[in-house]
Design a protein around this motif. Sequence first.
Motif, PDB file in Angstrom:
ATOM      1  N   LYS A 186     -43.410  79.081 -54.566  1.00 44.16           N
ATOM      2  CA  LYS A 186     -43.743  77.913 -53.759  1.00 44.16           C
ATOM      3  C   LYS A 186     -43.071  77.902 -52.397  1.00 44.16           C
ATOM      4  CE  LYS A 186     -44.824  74.541 -57.404  1.00 44.16           C
ATOM      5  NZ  LYS A 186     -45.078  75.536 -58.458  1.00 44.16           N
ATOM      6  N   GLN A 187     -41.835  78.407 -52.323  1.00 47.77           N
ATOM      7  CA  GLN A 187     -41.104  78.185 -51.090  1.00 47.77           C
ATOM      8  C   GLN A 187     -40.396  79.416 -50.564  1.00 47.77           C
ATOM      9  OE1 GLN A 187     -37.183  76.196 -51.196  1.00 47.77           O
ATOM     10  NE2 GLN A 187     -37.842  75.259 -53.118  1.00 47.77           N
ATOM     11  N   TYR A 188     -40.116  79.342 -49.247  1.00 46.12           N
ATOM     12  CA  TYR A 188     -39.311  80.359 -48.583  1.00 46.12           C
ATOM     13  C   TYR A 188     -37.870  80.300 -49.075  1.00 46.12           C
ATOM     14  CZ  TYR A 188     -42.687  81.017 -44.684  1.00 46.12           C
ATOM     15  OH  TYR A 188     -43.771  81.328 -43.906  1.00 46.12           O
ATOM     16  N   GLY A 189     -37.376  79.106 -49.262  1.00 46.79           N
ATOM     17  CA  GLY A 189     -35.970  78.800 -49.472  1.00 46.79           C
ATOM     18  C   GLY A 189     -35.630  77.583 -48.643  1.00 46.79           C
ATOM     19  N   ASN A 190     -34.433  77.006 -48.883  1.00 41.66           N
ATOM     20  CA  ASN A 190     -34.008  75.814 -48.135  1.00 41.66           C
ATOM     21  C   ASN A 190     -35.022  74.676 -48.223  1.00 41.66           C
ATOM     22  OD1 ASN A 190     -31.407  76.468 -47.117  1.00 41.66           O
ATOM     23  ND2 ASN A 190     -32.352  77.852 -45.636  1.00 41.66           N
ATOM     24  N   ASN A 191     -35.746  74.602 -49.348  1.00 40.01           N
ATOM     25  CA  ASN A 191     -36.712  73.533 -49.603  1.00 40.01           C
ATOM     26  C   ASN A 191     -37.879  73.525 -48.627  1.00 40.01           C
ATOM     27  OD1 ASN A 191     -35.232  72.309 -51.835  1.00 40.01           O
ATOM     28  ND2 ASN A 191     -33.754  71.673 -50.279  1.00 40.01           N
ATOM     29  N   ALA A 192     -38.235  74.708 -48.100  1.00 39.63           N
ATOM     30  CA  ALA A 192     -39.403  74.847 -47.232  1.00 39.63           C
ATOM     31  C   ALA A 192     -40.572  75.342 -48.077  1.00 39.63           C
ATOM     32  CB  ALA A 192     -39.106  75.810 -46.090  1.00 39.63           C
ATOM     33  N   SER A 199     -41.914  68.578 -47.109  1.00 38.51           N
ATOM     34  CA  SER A 199     -42.257  67.513 -48.059  1.00 38.51           C
ATOM     35  C   SER A 199     -43.160  68.010 -49.180  1.00 38.51           C
ATOM     36  CB  SER A 199     -42.944  66.351 -47.328  1.00 38.51           C
ATOM     37  OG  SER A 199     -44.188  66.759 -46.785  1.00 38.51           O
ATOM     38  N   GLY A 200     -43.540  69.299 -49.127  1.00 38.31           N
ATOM     39  CA  GLY A 200     -44.369  69.861 -50.186  1.00 38.31           C
ATOM     40  C   GLY A 200     -45.833  69.535 -50.065  1.00 38.31           C
ATOM     41  N   THR A 201     -46.292  69.200 -48.841  1.00 41.82           N
ATOM     42  CA  THR A 201     -47.691  68.820 -48.628  1.00 41.82           C
ATOM     43  C   THR A 201     -48.382  69.702 -47.591  1.00 41.82           C
ATOM     44  OG1 THR A 201     -47.002  67.175 -46.976  1.00 41.82           O
ATOM     45  CG2 THR A 201     -47.254  66.408 -49.247  1.00 41.82           C
ATOM     46  N   LEU A 202     -47.823  70.869 -47.311  1.00 37.93           N
ATOM     47  CA  LEU A 202     -48.369  71.722 -46.257  1.00 37.93           C
ATOM     48  C   LEU A 202     -49.799  72.154 -46.548  1.00 37.93           C
ATOM     49  CD1 LEU A 202     -47.650  73.146 -43.571  1.00 37.93           C
ATOM     50  CD2 LEU A 202     -47.029  75.155 -44.924  1.00 37.93           C
ATOM     51  N   PHE A 251     -43.725  69.682 -60.461  1.00 35.93           N
ATOM     52  CA  PHE A 251     -43.582  69.523 -59.015  1.00 35.93           C
ATOM     53  C   PHE A 251     -44.407  68.339 -58.536  1.00 35.93           C
ATOM     54  CE2 PHE A 251     -45.097  70.263 -54.685  1.00 35.93           C
ATOM     55  CZ  PHE A 251     -43.904  70.431 -54.015  1.00 35.93           C
ATOM     56  N   LYS A 252     -43.768  67.471 -57.745  1.00 38.78           N
ATOM     57  CA  LYS A 252     -44.447  66.335 -57.142  1.00 38.78           C
ATOM     58  C   LYS A 252     -44.153  66.326 -55.646  1.00 38.78           C
ATOM     59  CE  LYS A 252     -44.154  63.402 -61.269  1.00 38.78           C
ATOM     60  NZ  LYS A 252     -43.652  62.119 -61.819  1.00 38.78           N
ATOM     61  N   PRO A 253     -45.200  66.374 -54.799  1.00 36.17           N
ATOM     62  CA  PRO A 253     -44.964  66.317 -53.356  1.00 36.17           C
ATOM     63  C   PRO A 253     -44.112  65.104 -52.988  1.00 36.17           C
ATOM     64  CG  PRO A 253     -47.260  66.807 -53.814  1.00 36.17           C
ATOM     65  CD  PRO A 253     -46.640  66.456 -55.133  1.00 36.17           C
ATOM     66  N   PHE A 254     -43.312  65.240 -51.967  1.00 37.32           N
ATOM     67  CA  PHE A 254     -42.360  64.248 -51.484  1.00 37.32           C
ATOM     68  C   PHE A 254     -41.199  64.076 -52.464  1.00 37.32           C
ATOM     69  CE2 PHE A 254     -46.330  62.822 -49.431  1.00 37.32           C
ATOM     70  CZ  PHE A 254     -45.939  62.905 -48.106  1.00 37.32           C
ATOM     71  N   ARG A 261     -35.665  64.977 -53.806  1.00 41.28           N
ATOM     72  CA  ARG A 261     -34.644  65.037 -54.854  1.00 41.28           C
ATOM     73  C   ARG A 261     -33.782  66.289 -54.690  1.00 41.28           C
ATOM     74  NH1 ARG A 261     -36.883  65.582 -60.742  1.00 41.28           N
ATOM     75  NH2 ARG A 261     -37.355  67.633 -59.853  1.00 41.28           N
ATOM     76  N   SER A 262     -34.431  67.408 -54.344  1.00 40.68           N
ATOM     77  CA  SER A 262     -33.693  68.654 -54.142  1.00 40.68           C
ATOM     78  C   SER A 262     -32.757  68.561 -52.942  1.00 40.68           C
ATOM     79  CB  SER A 262     -34.681  69.813 -53.958  1.00 40.68           C
ATOM     80  OG  SER A 262     -34.005  71.043 -53.793  1.00 40.68           O
TER      81      SER A 262
END
Length: 324
Positions: A197-203, A238-241, A301-304, A309-310
């Motif tokens: 899901k992510q690059y890292g650092n919550n991206a 925010s997980g909505t990209l 996983f829930k967007p926003f 939370r992380s």
Amino acid sequence: MNEEVLLIVNPKSGVDKHKDFVVGSAAALCESRGRRLNVEFTSAPGDAFRLARDGAQRGVGTVVVAGGDGTIRDAANGVWESDSVLGILPLGSGNGLARSLSVSQAMEKALEIALSGNHITLDRGVAGAHSFYSAFGVGFDAEVSYRFSLDKRRGRTTYIKHALRKVLGYRPRKFRMKMGESIIETEAMLVAVCNCKQYGNNAYIAPKADPTDGQLDVTVIHSGNFFSTLIAGFDLFSGTLDRNVLVENFRAPEVIIEEEEADGSLITHVDGEPTEMGASIDIRCERRGLRVAVPREVAPFKPFFTPMRSMLDDMILDIRKNIK
């Protein structure tokens, strides 16, 4: 498969001043569980791969790696298609794979997860001769990764600094992508091919990616004006990209990427590490070869909500580290 635990520590991945604590905590936990601990330190590129591969070949039950994304990737390649389980102590600046798998950023909790006996089996991506477990990219993100790699300071703030400097005046590139019978020609800021899901650092570059489904998630981000780019940056964290108007999303087991204007080579990144490759790159998914320790229970996983939370957990962890 034996009960030995092999701990591989990269003292250059932000671990050096904590390495005695890392080793001591691992030794205490292994002793309490009746497991024998063997500790090895890396000192040169390729050591994590070699040590992990040797451990897997002699039947080590769990290979735990303490370090950043590059060290974790090397160790994962070492245990690929073996019966050894990879445990992750995420002590780097991004920790993309650990975060995507909900492995705690707190070392004590990450150790508990590593030795819990609970695991899943992951895919990996392969771009040319390079494997990746989180994401591969060309374009804007690759050039930011290159600038970031030259900076002595690490962490989220440093990465954002380089991203903001680079985004001003960045010119979109012309890419040609082939996925199966489909050929897509487009101008884009970047093309990211993701296993997680992510690059890292919550991206969250690919919020719907699943590292066990045999597919790679391709995220194409087009250029926009200042405000639309700013919104895309907010959506990234925010997980909505995947819902953003500047973004196209594809899913395929293999993709070939070419940049029309490339002069023989491309700056790319593999799990955040800059790498130079040819102007035409064949990227494919290799299925289910990595056994990796994960928490027994993970909230969906829930967007926003999940990213916020992380980030809150990171803030609390940083405060505790500063107090210590």
